[in-house]
Design a protein around this motif. Structure first.
Motif, PDB file in Angstrom:
ATOM      1  N   CYS A  14      29.183  38.249  23.854  1.00 25.12           N
ATOM      2  CA  CYS A  14      27.991  38.976  23.431  1.00 25.12           C
ATOM      3  C   CYS A  14      27.851  40.272  24.234  1.00 25.12           C
ATOM      4  N   ASN A  15      26.787  40.994  23.948  1.00 21.73           N
ATOM      5  CA  ASN A  15      26.596  42.309  24.582  1.00 21.73           C
ATOM      6  C   ASN A  15      26.311  42.205  26.082  1.00 21.73           C
ATOM      7  N   CYS A  16      25.953  41.004  26.552  1.00 19.17           N
ATOM      8  CA  CYS A  16      25.757  40.818  27.991  1.00 19.17           C
ATOM      9  C   CYS A  16      27.099  40.582  28.701  1.00 19.17           C
ATOM     10  N   CYS A  38      23.824  34.589  21.714  1.00 21.23           N
ATOM     11  CA  CYS A  38      23.752  34.863  23.150  1.00 21.23           C
ATOM     12  C   CYS A  38      23.191  33.626  23.861  1.00 21.23           C
ATOM     13  N   CYS A  47      20.646  39.456  25.160  1.00 20.77           N
ATOM     14  CA  CYS A  47      20.846  40.625  24.296  1.00 20.77           C
ATOM     15  C   CYS A  47      20.478  40.330  22.847  1.00 20.77           C
TER      16      CYS A  47
HETATM   17 ZN   LIG Z   1      23.951  38.283  25.394  1.00 24.39          ZN
END
Ligand SMILES: [Zn+2]
Length: 126
Positions: A14-16, A38, A47
């Protein structure tokens, strides 16, 4: 990918930068459909990453069932049309029989009148 066992071994980040958990949808429109999400709750700094896992066994099964139901529906539709056609044909035949009956009745009535006239003439004129 070993989809038969239902295990997703795809690693989605994920974006994290964390690897995502596989979760199962509980919403009415997509029951049992799985997705990557997430790990962190959104209100806890997550995120909010979200991605459907397409062609998961559940969805495949659902699609297969849907296809069977649709096929059955088409078959029933076809049968209904056939029955409708048969019904129309029987209706037409009934109409013809009724017409024939009315015609025969009219002929019979005419015959009765003719016979009565004949008998009357015989009585009057000997
Ligand atoms: Zn995330």
């Amino acid at each position: 990918m070993s989809q038969n066992s239902g295990i997703i071994d795809e690693n989605v980040i994920c974006n994290c930068g964390n690897s995502c958990n596989v979760r199962t949808s509980r919403i009415v429109n997509n029951p049992g459909r799985r997705f990557f999400g997430c790990k962190m709750p959104k209100d806890n700094g997550g995120c909010g990453y979200f991605k459907w896992i397409d062609l998961s066994p559940g969805v495949e099964l659902f699609k297969e069932n849907l296809k069977e139901v649709e096929e059955e529906r088409d078959t029933l539709k076809h049968k209904m049309k056939e029955l409708g056609d048969k019904f129309d044909s029987l209706k037409q035949k009934l109409k013809e029989i009724k017409q024939e009956r009315d015609c025969t009745k009219a002929k019979f009535n005419r015959l009765v009148v003719v016979v009565l006239c004949f008998l009357l003439a015989k009585i009057i004129f000997g």
